[in-house]
Design a protein around this motif. Structure first.
Motif, PDB file in Angstrom:
ATOM      1  N   TYR A 146      -7.148  -1.165  -0.193  1.00  0.00           N
ATOM      2  CA  TYR A 146      -7.736  -0.040   0.536  1.00  0.00           C
ATOM      3  C   TYR A 146      -9.218  -0.237   0.823  1.00  0.00           C
ATOM      4  O   TYR A 146      -9.765   0.397   1.718  1.00  0.00           O
ATOM      5  CB  TYR A 146      -7.548   1.249  -0.269  1.00  0.00           C
ATOM      6  CG  TYR A 146      -6.126   1.480  -0.706  1.00  0.00           C
ATOM      7  CD1 TYR A 146      -5.154   1.918   0.193  1.00  0.00           C
ATOM      8  CD2 TYR A 146      -5.742   1.246  -2.025  1.00  0.00           C
ATOM      9  CE1 TYR A 146      -3.849   2.113  -0.209  1.00  0.00           C
ATOM     10  CE2 TYR A 146      -4.436   1.449  -2.436  1.00  0.00           C
ATOM     11  CZ  TYR A 146      -3.484   1.877  -1.520  1.00  0.00           C
ATOM     12  OH  TYR A 146      -2.186   2.066  -1.923  1.00  0.00           O
ATOM     13  N   GLU A 160     -10.972   8.816  -4.702  1.00  0.00           N
ATOM     14  CA  GLU A 160      -9.779   8.020  -4.418  1.00  0.00           C
ATOM     15  C   GLU A 160      -8.595   8.569  -5.200  1.00  0.00           C
ATOM     16  O   GLU A 160      -8.728   8.920  -6.378  1.00  0.00           O
ATOM     17  CB  GLU A 160     -10.033   6.557  -4.790  1.00  0.00           C
ATOM     18  CG  GLU A 160      -8.883   5.632  -4.461  1.00  0.00           C
ATOM     19  CD  GLU A 160      -9.251   4.159  -4.580  1.00  0.00           C
ATOM     20  OE1 GLU A 160      -8.388   3.317  -4.291  1.00  0.00           O
ATOM     21  OE2 GLU A 160     -10.398   3.848  -4.971  1.00  0.00           O
ATOM     22  N   THR A 181       0.824  -1.209   0.000  1.00  0.00           N
ATOM     23  CA  THR A 181       0.000   0.000   0.000  1.00  0.00           C
ATOM     24  C   THR A 181       0.860   1.262   0.000  1.00  0.00           C
ATOM     25  O   THR A 181       2.009   1.262   0.428  1.00  0.00           O
ATOM     26  CB  THR A 181      -0.940   0.025   1.212  1.00  0.00           C
ATOM     27  OG1 THR A 181      -0.170  -0.108   2.409  1.00  0.00           O
ATOM     28  CG2 THR A 181      -1.952  -1.104   1.129  1.00  0.00           C
ATOM     29  N   HIS A 219      -1.901   7.311  -0.234  1.00  0.00           N
ATOM     30  CA  HIS A 219      -3.159   7.037  -0.936  1.00  0.00           C
ATOM     31  C   HIS A 219      -4.329   7.414  -0.019  1.00  0.00           C
ATOM     32  O   HIS A 219      -4.349   7.061   1.148  1.00  0.00           O
ATOM     33  CB  HIS A 219      -3.234   5.545  -1.278  1.00  0.00           C
ATOM     34  CG  HIS A 219      -4.337   5.192  -2.215  1.00  0.00           C
ATOM     35  ND1 HIS A 219      -4.145   5.068  -3.570  1.00  0.00           N
ATOM     36  CD2 HIS A 219      -5.648   4.922  -2.000  1.00  0.00           C
ATOM     37  CE1 HIS A 219      -5.283   4.729  -4.150  1.00  0.00           C
ATOM     38  NE2 HIS A 219      -6.208   4.635  -3.220  1.00  0.00           N
TER      39      HIS A 219
END
Length: 252
Positions: free
Chosen positions: A175, A145, A110, A114
């Motif tokens: 996510y 997003e 990840t 973000h």
């Protein structure tokens, strides 16, 4: 971070480097010294990375298993990328699993930058396929997003679910969680839903979103379309994950 393959740990490091490239998922590079001996077998195959130079490929071997081109190393790095020297990256889909401490990393590493924001709205959203209204709501959720066009999620009650046919296709988002898909007549994969989204984005659990490049989606009477470069290239779930296995904190 650790890598598991052939039923054994083949890499274990506190000095992993994550490489972020535009339009790509983050890739973890492990120091050669933190990789188990005899795991890598060099091959004559090389490729050319447009920014990182010539790249050599390796077979990964452990526990009686082999992954052809399961790892790679950049061997002619430019000066600005010297930090990756003597580091190896493993092909995500070819390995059994990647871990951070004792928790499995699902989907891909990840990005700490973000971001996802969800907003309630009273705007009108209508979804059509040919002459049929598939969804009609004045209470969608807008999901913003990083790097993608806004996505609009419709409450289950405002969708004609008889028009949707569940398919076996699934993808996984680190996510948001495990995503299920629907065909709408001949419109393949025209809709999707997160049946049990992660707690951080739980508001979209059970809601349905529609692909504006596959079916007609109108927001306040204006037809929506994805802007160039904003199409999502999704990964499939790692090794047939179930919804429960895809929840944070579940050990594999």
């Amino acid at each position: 971070m650790r890598v598991r393959f052939g039923g054994t740990w083949i890499a274990d490091s506190e000095h992993v480097i994550l490489l972020f490239e535009p339009g790509r998922y983050p890739v973890a590079y492990f120091p050669e010294t933190d990789i188990a001996p005899d795991v890598l077998e060099a091959t004559p195959h090389t490729t050319q990375h447009q920014d990182l130079g010539r790249t050599s490929w390796h077979i990964v071997k452990a526990g009686g298993q082999r992954a052809s081109r399961g790892a790679w190393q950049h061997i002619e790095l430019p000066a600005y990328a010297d930090e990756l020297r003597d580091h190896i990256a493993f092909a995500w889909a070819a390995m059994e699993a990647f871990y951070e401490e004792d928790e499995r990393i699902l989907g891909h590493a990840t990005d700490s930058y973000h971001r996802i924001d969800i907003r309630r709205t009273s705007r009108s959203l209508v979804v059509r396929h040919r002459d049929c209204i598939i969804a009609n709501t004045n209470r969608p959720l807008a999901l913003y997003e990083s790097g993608f066009a806004p996505r609009w999620y419709v409450p289950h009650a405002d969708v004609d679910m008889s028009s949707l046919t569940a398919v076996e296709h699934q993808t996984f988002c680190p996510y948001k969680g495990l995503c299920n898909y629907y065909d709408i007549g001949a419109a393949r994969l025209g809709a999707w839903s997160y049946p049990k989204a992660y707690s951080e984005v739980d508001r979209i659990s059970g809601f349905v979103s529609f692909e504006p490049d596959i079916v007609s989606v109108e927001l306040d009477g204006k037809a929506m379309k994805l802007e160039p470069g904003q199409t999502v290239v999704a990964h499939g779930p790692d090794r047939l994950l179930t919804i429960e296995e895809g929840q944070p904190g579940v050990r594999a």
